[in-house]
Scaffold this motif. Structure first.
Motif, PDB file in Angstrom:
ATOM      1  N   PRO A 236       0.823  -1.221   0.000  1.00 21.43           N
ATOM      2  CA  PRO A 236       0.000   0.000   0.000  1.00 21.43           C
ATOM      3  C   PRO A 236       0.845   1.254   0.000  1.00 21.43           C
ATOM      4  CG  PRO A 236      -0.032  -1.047   2.160  1.00 21.43           C
ATOM      5  CD  PRO A 236       0.661  -2.002   1.242  1.00 21.43           C
ATOM      6  N   GLU A 239      -1.364   3.786   4.781  1.00 23.41           N
ATOM      7  CA  GLU A 239      -2.300   3.117   5.678  1.00 23.41           C
ATOM      8  C   GLU A 239      -2.780   4.136   6.706  1.00 23.41           C
ATOM      9  OE1 GLU A 239      -0.474  -0.287   7.403  1.00 23.41           O
ATOM     10  OE2 GLU A 239      -0.733  -1.526   5.611  1.00 23.41           O
ATOM     11  N   ARG A 267      -6.567   1.711   3.503  1.00 24.25           N
ATOM     12  CA  ARG A 267      -5.308   1.598   2.758  1.00 24.25           C
ATOM     13  C   ARG A 267      -5.511   2.039   1.309  1.00 24.25           C
ATOM     14  NH1 ARG A 267      -4.002  -4.585   3.852  1.00 24.25           N
ATOM     15  NH2 ARG A 267      -6.098  -4.674   2.999  1.00 24.25           N
TER      16      ARG A 267
END
Length: 478
Positions: A236, A239, A267
């Motif tokens: 990702p 987050e 995310r």
């Protein structure tokens, strides 16, 4: 005929847009959020799904040739069915001869998790219509002539459905059903025979033990596969953890719990937005393509204070992500909001809502949003490991089977002491496999997860003070 093959574990999860994403599930179903997709590569519709044994598989439906998909019928329910079940209906994909190649049920591909959506609306907001348009498949609303066409046999009708896969893999359901039938047969013979039947008692004990043992194995497999699914695509870009503010004493929702703080996360992936709730369910939405949202909207009340965050789509539909008080009102919340704005490839805008609109509970904590559960008991039920075909009575039936293993062991202790000992051992172990996870689930829930954070302690009121890398896990009962 469509081709099927199993994909290697290292195959990336990125797919071309538009792509359909499944309804978010918890437990073993979390893997489907990262893997299951329906998309087109130009030559075929490609379905990524979970196979019978839990493997990640792929099936192709050609878009040309005598067996390829050439057109689609949108079948809309009518009359009483439309009133009672507005979500009934389907997109039926046909070959040039008019025979069905596949059936698409858009309500199974709604990342928002909304239920009861009328079929026409579900086909639009799921991205199914955009997908078929990208694949060059014309869609026509079915008329009386189309509906009069003879259907396929029931078994084939079921097999034609494009599904991401079951939350529980097929082998587990098959094992539970088979073990349950054999146990019922053995218990019936042992109960009504009136004599000592060591073989049947042993069969009853083994089949009763198979169910809790299989569930324990499935929990371990699910935890491993959910973590491996996180490595299918790129990591990702950001987050965002909840940064809750002090709750309004008059609010309908209580203070956020530790489960919400430690499990919920938002995310941003390349091309995808992931919203994980406190039970592990992962709702993924595209950030590119025709089904992507147009803007990230911060809702403000009449007094100018933020109250919620939503996604706005070109169709005018908007979906809540969460309440501002749950995600961004606490210490560090403004920084988290700015980080989300910076990394999300969407324009951000503010929209003022009236006091009357704020009275609608679905405005900021509606379907698809992630919010703390108002009652600890409801949270514990939602966090249970998914039930089998026996639904809510699954655990009770397994515990009853293990108990009868102990009871019937006494009927063969004289004729077959070895069988009696095995039956007692399997019964006690089966009961332990039932009650130890159940007790652990309730104790951790009552003593930790469902406890609201303390606003009297400054150290706790600032939770979470730093962002931690999110690890894919099943719900806490796994």
């Amino acid at each position: 005929m469509p081709g099927t093959h199993t994909m290697p574990a290292s195959t990336p999860a990125l797919v071309p847009e538009p792509a359909l994403r499944p309804v978010p599930l918890s437990g073993p179903g979390v893997e489907l959020s990262a893997w299951a997709r329906l998309f087109t590569d130009g030559d075929a519709l490609v379905l990524r799904y979970r196979g019978f044994f839990g493997g990640r598989s792929e099936k192709r439906y050609p878009l040309s040739g005598p067996q390829g998909i050439s057109r689609a019928l949108l079948i809309v329910p009518r009359g009483e069915v439309a009133q009672v079940h507005p979500e009934a209906g389907e997109l039926r994909l046909l070959n040039p001869a008019g025979r069905p190649v596949a059936r698409l049920l858009p309500n199974r591909w709604l990342p928002s998790g909304r239920v009861g959506i009328p079929i026409e609306e579900a086909a639009r907001i799921s991205g199914a219509l955009a997908l078929l348009d990208a694949a060059g498949v014309p869609v026509k609303r079915a008329d009386a002539t189309d509906l009069a066409t003879p259907r396929e046999p029931g078994r084939r009708e079921t097999a034609l459905v494009l599904r991401p896969g079951p939350q529980l893999p097929g082998w587990y359901a098959a094992l539970r059903v088979t073990a349950g039938c054999l146990w019922l047969l053995a218990m019936s013979v042992a109960l009504f025979s009136g004599g000592s039947l060591p073989g049947w008692v042993l069969m009853a004990a083994v089949t009763a033990f198979a169910a809790p043992a299989a569930r324990l194995v499935l929990r371990g497999i699910a935890a491993v596969r959910n973590r491996s699914a996180a490595r299918l695509g790129p990591p990702p870009l950001a987050e965002i953890r909840p940064h809750p503010g002090r709750p309004d004493p008059g609010a309908a929702f209580t203070a956020p719990t530790k489960r919400f703080l430690t499990r919920a996360v938002l995310r941003v992936f390349p091309g995808e937005l992931s919203l994980v709730d406190q039970y592990g369910s992962d709702a993924r939405r595209p950030l590119t393509g025709p089904a992507a949202p147009e803007a990230l909207v911060r809702l403000t009340g009449p007094d100018g204070r933020p109250v919620g965050v939503r996604l706005r789509y070109s169709s005018g539909l908007s979906e809540p992500l969460g309440a501002w008080a749950d995600w961004f009102a606490g210490p560090g919340g403004e920084d988290a909001w700015q980080r989300l704005r910076d990394v999300l490839p969407l324009p951000c805008e503010d929209a003022e809502v009236s006091g009357r609109a704020l009275a609608d509970p679905d405005l900021v904590r509606g379907p698809g949003a992630v919010a703390p559960t108002p009652h600890a008991g409801a949270a514990r039920r939602a966090a249970y490991f998914p039930t089998s075909v026996a639904k809510g009575s699954s655990t009770a039936l397994m515990a009853a089977g293990s108990y009868f293993s102990l009871q019937f062991a006494t009927t063969v202790v004289d004729d077959a002491p070895g069988v009696a000992r095995i039956a007692v051992l399997l019964g006690l172990t089966g009961l332990a496999l039932q009650f130890v996870p159940w007790c652990w689930h309730h104790l951790t829930s009552r003593l930790h997860f469902e406890r609201p954070i303390s606003w009297n302690n400054p150290a706790q009121s600032a939770l979470p003070q730093k962002e931690r890398p999110h690890r894919w896990t099943s719900p806490n009962s796994v």
